[in-house]
Scaffold this motif. Structure first.
Motif, PDB file in Angstrom:
ATOM      1  N   GLU A 126      -1.118  13.868   7.589  1.00 43.30           N
ATOM      2  CA  GLU A 126      -1.212  13.000   8.772  1.00 43.30           C
ATOM      3  C   GLU A 126      -2.557  12.281   8.804  1.00 43.30           C
ATOM      4  O   GLU A 126      -2.628  11.103   9.157  1.00 43.30           O
ATOM      5  N   SER A 127      -3.607  12.964   8.412  1.00 45.85           N
ATOM      6  CA  SER A 127      -4.932  12.342   8.371  1.00 45.85           C
ATOM      7  C   SER A 127      -4.964  11.181   7.377  1.00 45.85           C
ATOM      8  O   SER A 127      -5.512  10.111   7.663  1.00 45.85           O
ATOM      9  N   TRP A 128      -4.368  11.393   6.192  1.00 46.09           N
ATOM     10  CA  TRP A 128      -4.302  10.317   5.192  1.00 46.09           C
ATOM     11  C   TRP A 128      -3.456   9.150   5.698  1.00 46.09           C
ATOM     12  O   TRP A 128      -3.810   7.985   5.498  1.00 46.09           O
ATOM     13  N   ASP A 133      -3.023   8.293   8.856  1.00 44.95           N
ATOM     14  CA  ASP A 133      -3.812   7.617   9.892  1.00 44.95           C
ATOM     15  C   ASP A 133      -4.889   6.725   9.282  1.00 44.95           C
ATOM     16  O   ASP A 133      -5.087   5.595   9.716  1.00 44.95           O
ATOM     17  N   GLU A 134      -5.577   7.249   8.283  1.00 45.96           N
ATOM     18  CA  GLU A 134      -6.705   6.527   7.703  1.00 45.96           C
ATOM     19  C   GLU A 134      -6.283   5.321   6.865  1.00 45.96           C
ATOM     20  O   GLU A 134      -6.904   4.258   6.930  1.00 45.96           O
ATOM     21  N   HIS A 135      -5.219   5.471   6.082  1.00 44.77           N
ATOM     22  CA  HIS A 135      -4.878   4.431   5.105  1.00 44.77           C
ATOM     23  C   HIS A 135      -3.690   3.552   5.486  1.00 44.77           C
ATOM     24  O   HIS A 135      -3.468   2.516   4.853  1.00 44.77           O
ATOM     25  N   ARG A 136      -2.905   3.936   6.446  1.00 46.49           N
ATOM     26  CA  ARG A 136      -1.783   3.120   6.931  1.00 46.49           C
ATOM     27  C   ARG A 136      -0.898   2.566   5.812  1.00 46.49           C
ATOM     28  O   ARG A 136      -0.726   1.343   5.663  1.00 46.49           O
ATOM     29  N   ARG A 144       0.857  -1.185   0.000  1.00 49.22           N
ATOM     30  CA  ARG A 144       0.000   0.000   0.000  1.00 49.22           C
ATOM     31  C   ARG A 144       0.899   1.244   0.000  1.00 49.22           C
ATOM     32  O   ARG A 144       1.793   1.372   0.835  1.00 49.22           O
ATOM     33  N   GLY A 187      -8.077   5.500  -2.504  1.00 49.92           N
ATOM     34  CA  GLY A 187      -8.530   6.843  -2.155  1.00 49.92           C
ATOM     35  C   GLY A 187      -7.751   7.888  -2.915  1.00 49.92           C
ATOM     36  O   GLY A 187      -6.591   7.673  -3.260  1.00 49.92           O
TER      37      GLY A 187
END
Length: 115
Positions: free
Chosen positions: A54-56, A58-61, A2, A30
């Motif tokens: 940082e949000s991306w 956190d969400e997608h790892r 990923r 995404g």
């Protein structure tokens, strides 16, 4: 694997996550844009980009972060903003221990499309 791909920019920072294995088609997980107002101070804009990335993360790892390499342009101001956004992306990934790969725009297109 990923991968979070980042097309850095100070006003619009493109982000996308793909997953796949060698020899197989990629799956898009995404895609989006982290936007900052052009009339904000540069420091504020960089903080907004950091929060968005940082949000991306956190969400997608993702297992790896790929950043489009800054290429020479005649407009120094544009190059500086792009370089600053690129540095924020590399910092966010490195802070988490994620490997960072830098690629030219041509390399990104070839890797994703095969052409």
């Amino acid at each position: 694997m990923r991968v979070l791909g980042i097309d850095p920019g100070l006003t619009r920072c493109g982000v996308g996550v793909v997953e796949g294995a060698a020899g197989r088609p990629l799956t898009m997980l995404g895609v989006g844009v982290v936007r900052t107002p052009s009339d904000a101070e540069t420091g504020e804009r960089l903080v907004a980009i950091e929060r968005g990335i940082e949000s991306w993360l956190d969400e997608h790892r993702p297992e790896l972060v790929a950043v489009e390499r800054v290429f020479a342009q005649h407009n120094v101001r544009t190059v500086m903003g792009t370089a600053q956004a690129s540095a924020v992306a590399m910092l966010c990934a490195s802070r988490r221990g994620l490997p960072v790969a830098l690629h030219t725009p041509s390399e990104v297109k070839a890797a994703v499309t095969g052409s």
